[in-house]
Design a protein around this motif. Sequence first.
Motif, PDB file in Angstrom:
ATOM      1  N   MET A   1     -34.397 -19.826  40.587  1.00 12.67           N
ATOM      2  CA  MET A   1     -34.654 -18.416  40.248  1.00 12.67           C
ATOM      3  C   MET A   1     -33.599 -17.900  39.280  1.00 12.67           C
ATOM      4  O   MET A   1     -32.422 -18.214  39.412  1.00 12.67           O
ATOM      5  N   LYS A   2     -34.033 -17.134  38.297  1.00 11.65           N
ATOM      6  CA  LYS A   2     -33.077 -16.624  37.320  1.00 11.65           C
ATOM      7  C   LYS A   2     -32.149 -15.600  37.935  1.00 11.65           C
ATOM      8  O   LYS A   2     -32.519 -14.852  38.837  1.00 11.65           O
ATOM      9  N   LYS A   3     -30.915 -15.543  37.393  1.00 11.43           N
ATOM     10  CA  LYS A   3     -29.897 -14.677  37.988  1.00 11.43           C
ATOM     11  C   LYS A   3     -29.943 -13.266  37.411  1.00 11.43           C
ATOM     12  O   LYS A   3     -29.956 -13.078  36.195  1.00 11.43           O
ATOM     13  N   ASN A   4     -29.936 -12.313  38.320  1.00 10.35           N
ATOM     14  CA  ASN A   4     -29.863 -10.901  37.903  1.00 10.35           C
ATOM     15  C   ASN A   4     -28.440 -10.557  37.478  1.00 10.35           C
ATOM     16  O   ASN A   4     -27.475 -11.030  38.076  1.00 10.35           O
ATOM     17  N   VAL A   5     -28.338  -9.706  36.443  1.00  8.80           N
ATOM     18  CA  VAL A   5     -27.022  -9.352  35.893  1.00  8.80           C
ATOM     19  C   VAL A   5     -26.759  -7.866  36.111  1.00  8.80           C
ATOM     20  O   VAL A   5     -27.620  -7.025  35.844  1.00  8.80           O
ATOM     21  N   LEU A   6     -25.538  -7.552  36.573  1.00  5.92           N
ATOM     22  CA  LEU A   6     -25.086  -6.155  36.674  1.00  5.92           C
ATOM     23  C   LEU A   6     -23.885  -5.976  35.746  1.00  5.92           C
ATOM     24  O   LEU A   6     -22.864  -6.657  35.908  1.00  5.92           O
ATOM     25  N   ILE A   7     -24.051  -5.062  34.776  1.00  2.00           N
ATOM     26  CA  ILE A   7     -22.939  -4.734  33.875  1.00  2.00           C
ATOM     27  C   ILE A   7     -22.225  -3.512  34.451  1.00  2.00           C
ATOM     28  O   ILE A   7     -22.869  -2.515  34.785  1.00  2.00           O
ATOM     29  N   ILE A   8     -20.896  -3.594  34.568  1.00  2.00           N
ATOM     30  CA  ILE A   8     -20.100  -2.437  35.012  1.00  2.00           C
ATOM     31  C   ILE A   8     -19.394  -1.870  33.782  1.00  2.00           C
ATOM     32  O   ILE A   8     -18.649  -2.585  33.099  1.00  2.00           O
ATOM     33  N   GLY A   9     -19.596  -0.571  33.521  1.00  2.00           N
ATOM     34  CA  GLY A   9     -18.965   0.063  32.357  1.00  2.00           C
ATOM     35  C   GLY A   9     -20.020   0.543  31.384  1.00  2.00           C
ATOM     36  O   GLY A   9     -21.153   0.040  31.377  1.00  2.00           O
ATOM     37  N   ASP A  26     -34.148 -14.008  28.434  1.00  4.08           N
ATOM     38  CA  ASP A  26     -34.962 -15.144  28.900  1.00  4.08           C
ATOM     39  C   ASP A  26     -34.172 -16.044  29.850  1.00  4.08           C
ATOM     40  O   ASP A  26     -34.764 -16.732  30.667  1.00  4.08           O
ATOM     41  N   VAL A  27     -32.829 -16.019  29.764  1.00  2.00           N
ATOM     42  CA  VAL A  27     -32.045 -16.863  30.680  1.00  2.00           C
ATOM     43  C   VAL A  27     -31.570 -16.090  31.908  1.00  2.00           C
ATOM     44  O   VAL A  27     -30.944 -16.657  32.799  1.00  2.00           O
ATOM     45  N   PHE A  28     -31.816 -14.765  31.908  1.00  5.79           N
ATOM     46  CA  PHE A  28     -31.397 -13.939  33.056  1.00  5.79           C
ATOM     47  C   PHE A  28     -32.626 -13.410  33.793  1.00  5.79           C
ATOM     48  O   PHE A  28     -33.745 -13.445  33.270  1.00  5.79           O
TER      49      PHE A  28
END
Lengths: 414, 414
Positions: A1-9, A26-28
């Motif tokens: 499963m593709k990884k979810n990304v959380l940006i802080i800032g 496409d990679v996330f």
Amino acid sequence: MKKNVLIIGAGGVAQVVAHKCAQNNDVFGALHIASRTKSKCDAIVASVHEKKAMKVDGTFDTHEVNARDTAAVTDLIRKVDAQIVINVGSAFVNMYVLDACIETGAAYIDTAIHEEPEKICETPPWYANYEWKRRDTCTEKGITAILGAGFDPGVVNAYARFAIDQMDEVKSIDIVDINAGSHGRYFATNFDPEINFREFTGTVYYWEDQKWKETSMFASGKTWDLPVVGPSKAYQSGHDEVHSLATNYPQADVRFWMGFGDHYINVFTVLKSLGLLSEQPVKTAEGQEVVPLKVVKAVLPDPSSLAPDYTGKTCIGDLVKGTKDGKDVELFVYNVADHKEAYEEVGSQGISYTAGVPPVAAAMLVASGEWDAKTMKNVEELDPKPFFTILDKIGLPTRVQIGGIGGEDKAWNA
Amino acid sequence: MKKNVLIIGAGGVAQVVAHKCAQNNDVFGALHIASRTKSKCDAIVASVHEKKAMKVDGTFDTHEVNARDTAAVTDLIRKVDAQIVINVGSAFVNMYVLDACIETGAAYIDTAIHEEPEKICETPPWYANYEWKRRDTCTEKGITAILGAGFDPGVVNAYARFAIDQMDEVKSIDIVDINAGSHGRYFATNFDPEINFREFTGTVYYWEDQKWKETSMFASGKTWDLPVVGPSKAYQSGHDEVHSLATNYPQADVRFWMGFGDHYINVFTVLKSLGLLSEQPVKTAEGQEVVPLKVVKAVLPDPSSLAPDYTGKTCIGDLVKGTKDGKDVELFVYNVADHKEAYEEVGSQGISYTAGVPPVAAAMLVASGEWDAKTMKNVEELDPKPFFTILDKIGLPTRVQIGGIGGEDKAWNA
């Protein structure tokens, strides 16, 4: 499963990170961005959609969070089910966000060392004061934490590793950062003035003869004749990467040089001499307690506001000297970026661009597994080649000059 | 009956005023000093006693008062039965203290125009914005109010009047203020930084060809070769006395020139260009509202702290050009003061000394009746000769150069 990304800032660097995550979604899995002020996140995501930056269909949601509240960040990571956190908030939030990642198992990526607001320039090596204290915990729990994955620190650490890998012995690493661009203002800093000035008001630590040495800002300068930008005066400055490279390559001298024009130095010298860059509060005649540096920050242009007018180029690279087969060798590994092109692509100036693209490359390598180290790493401890391969594709190509600065010039993989 | 004196303020100039009142207390009744911070008044009176400055036996009492509260000042004037008020508090308090004098019948003396904190450099003539609006009231009630009775404004207004009295027609008045002293600090202002900088951030008004003209600070400079201090670069600056002299002598060009070194100009230019001299509040990233100028004031040395190390001399004078019996004539009327001598006598530096001695001379003339005008006057509207006679005796002798700067040099009454 593709990884979810959380940006802080949600500053200038976060803007670049958001665009680059979108361009490579496409990679996330799902993308998220959170900061103290949600409206700033909304503006960034709006600019992503305006530029039609999302490569494939997907979500990009915004959130409000106090990044100095580990519990709140932990809750958010769990709520959005993030597997990768890219922390490009202020330098004061690192440890809180890192602890939330350790708590939840998410991978952690940042671009600069942790700082405490009331302390400047602590004892070397800087990483040992905060981040490295969590290394054993990361190892035990199998947490991937990649420290200092911006340009400098970050890409320049990979440049050093790349050059050293081609030598039998490394003797010195000189990192040179020249911004030959022009923003057209009387004076401005290229990123958060508070962090920018804090970097230059303390002791300048460098590593020579296998020990820490000290100088002060603007005391040690020389002219470097770099590719594209030409001869530029640069001064030894304190910088994160010196502290990890000196630890990982104690046999090498490690120095960092930053380019400054005479006007910048004059303004800086006046402000510093008067005490206006102090992080310690003063009391006005009316009894108000104020931190002078925060007032200087308030009157200076917002770094992200410089982007539309910024022209010219940056050149950042590592001159690495050592020996190979008994002979002296020198390699200069570098990148040249253009302010205007950065603005046209992602709506940011070149300094934010060079800082914001690399942590996305790092996140892509965590997503692919290549850099999913399951422990804490500085960038020079990871294989630089897949990193360069991605950076080539997403906007920061790596070049090399053989024999030192001005030598035969080629792509790193040519 | 001798007149009791109330000094308002407890800064460097107030210190000089207190010492000079004490040194001449044979012509006054009881002495009083009041400010927002009573402990500062106590320290000043302690220094008066330490120097055994009281000429004859008498009292010198201290009080706390908010000088921006007319009712409080009125109560204090009545309580101590003051007949003369010397206002050397901040420029923001004038109108409140003046109104208290009008209310109580006390004579009023100050050394600089009234200012409102949030306004800088209002329309010329400055006195018409505040003080002169009370002139008719002073006349009706028989209140003596002497405006701008420091050195500049003050003594320089008397210098102009003295020169003009010897001419048939006056053509120009150039006031030149050179501080050739050295305080040994990186940067400091010689009096309240807030007032000092406010003076230089606005439009520079001057009077030429019978109309107001405008320039900006440091745009118009020339080198003046003054007695004792030698060649010094000075720049046209906005100053109170230009506004009254232009009104009283509209046929003359009136300009004010203040000496500045390159280092002062550089620091000033950096601070001003960045917006750090603004009197308008800014908001920090944390949401705190701060007036940048007040923070600059907070980090700069307290002007009174400069006194012990201050060396060198000041020269302040008026070059007055006109005609007499159909021929062109020029007179340069001036004083030279010494920082170290000022400190040894009254514990203050020379700039405070030159500003603080003249209002005491004016008070002595009010006490004697010679300047007890029973209306509002600027200094050039009063006879300069008794003023010079006292100034000669109490520390600021007046000299004249005939034919202009560098001409035959003599005492004003020689």
